[in-house]
Design an enzyme around this catalytic site. Sequence first.
Site, mmCIF file in Angstrom:
data_model
loop_
_atom_site.group_PDB
_atom_site.id
_atom_site.type_symbol
_atom_site.label_atom_id
_atom_site.label_comp_id
_atom_site.label_asym_id
_atom_site.label_seq_id
_atom_site.Cartn_x
_atom_site.Cartn_y
_atom_site.Cartn_z
ATOM 1 C CD GLU A 113 2.018 30.051 25.428
ATOM 2 O OE1 GLU A 113 1.728 29.576 24.307
ATOM 3 O OE2 GLU A 113 2.795 30.997 25.591
ATOM 4 C CG HIS A 135 5.711 27.609 29.539
ATOM 5 N ND1 HIS A 135 6.943 27.812 28.945
ATOM 6 C CD2 HIS A 135 5.105 28.828 29.547
ATOM 7 C CE1 HIS A 135 7.066 29.083 28.611
ATOM 8 N NE2 HIS A 135 5.966 29.730 28.966
ATOM 9 C CG HIS A 137 8.876 32.756 31.396
ATOM 10 N ND1 HIS A 137 8.228 33.991 31.275
ATOM 11 C CD2 HIS A 137 8.142 31.898 30.656
ATOM 12 C CE1 HIS A 137 7.162 33.867 30.499
ATOM 13 N NE2 HIS A 137 7.076 32.596 30.113
ATOM 14 C CD GLU A 165 23.560 12.524 37.579
ATOM 15 O OE1 GLU A 165 22.382 12.799 37.860
ATOM 16 O OE2 GLU A 165 24.404 12.135 38.392
ATOM 17 C CG HIS A 206 8.492 32.393 25.812
ATOM 18 N ND1 HIS A 206 7.337 32.455 25.063
ATOM 19 C CD2 HIS A 206 8.066 32.191 27.082
ATOM 20 C CE1 HIS A 206 6.285 32.339 25.848
ATOM 21 N NE2 HIS A 206 6.697 32.162 27.081
HETATM 22 P P1 13P Z 1 -0.729 32.507 30.748
HETATM 23 O O1 13P Z 1 -0.873 33.373 31.990
HETATM 24 O O2 13P Z 1 -1.808 32.791 29.756
HETATM 25 O O3 13P Z 1 -0.609 31.061 31.101
HETATM 26 O O4 13P Z 1 0.618 32.952 30.037
HETATM 27 C C1 13P Z 1 1.842 32.853 30.684
HETATM 28 C C2 13P Z 1 2.951 32.506 29.768
HETATM 29 O O5 13P Z 1 4.022 32.168 30.253
HETATM 30 C C3 13P Z 1 2.750 32.546 28.311
HETATM 31 O O6 13P Z 1 3.793 31.891 27.647
HETATM 32 ZN ZN ZN Z 2 5.621 31.777 28.823
#
Ligand code: 13P
Ligand code: ZN
Length: 267
Positions: A113, A135, A137, A165, A206
């Site tokens: 990413e 980032h 999940h 909040e 995602h």
């Molecule tokens: P990477 O291992 O390439 O960082 O990918 C993980 C991911 O969450 C892609 O959205």
């Molecule tokens: Zn991801």
Amino acid sequence: MKIIESNFYNEALRFIRYGCEMGWHERNAGNISLRLLKEEVDSVSEDFAFEREWVSISYPVPEMANEFIFTTATGSYFIDIQNCAETKFCICQISGDGGSYRVVWGGTKPTSELCGHLMSLGQLRKRSANRAVYHCHPANTVALTYVLPKDDKSFSEALWESETECAFVFSEGVGLVPFFVPGSLDLAIATSEKIQKYNAVIWSFHGVFASGETIGSAFGLAHAIEKAAEIKIKVLSTGLPVLNTISTEEQKKTANTYGYKLNEFKD
Ligand code: 13P
Ligand code: ZN
């Protein structure tokens, strides 16, 4: 100083561990980036080597020219981050024209990413002091993308009314992007467009892409979003009629009390 002694490296390790405790990092899920300040670069540059190849970036980022970006390496299992941790991060130097990068320290290849991180960090620096992106999940936020209408307004309002909040933690709201292939240029472009307005973007089906002045504050924003999403999912899951909520007036009042202004979406 060695990079593994630096504050930014140790902050990343700590917050990755917290993210794992939350269950947000299955397999290699998630990535982090931080635009390093000059003093941070100077403090660790003894560890840099300038021997690796330049790699072109699929979408040039002139806003990031000559910067050094600390990021996670692609494929890194965050749950196992402590094991050979130096190979699970990279520092990338961006070329003078913003069209390529080379790894000057750490693992062989930065996150898939990377382009989205660079483009978003480039946008963020134009309007804020945010220089970190986290980032992850998280399940509840992802689950909401199956049931709410696919727009910024619906997501922002659903989250604001789910936890008091949120009205000042993200008074600007959150951006929502539809399905894109992970690591794709389309995802990077859509995210960097939303980040011009919002500090966090929800990636449909995602995860969350959150920014902050530090890795810790980016993590905190993702955490606040996920907590509100969890409450919303729990409320929806009862199947009971919703008798009470935090009204828009109450959200506005909360935001104002803490010096923020709730974003007013046009219908
Ligand atoms: P990477 O291992 O390439 O960082 O990918 C993980 C991911 O969450 C892609 O959205
Ligand atoms: Zn991801």
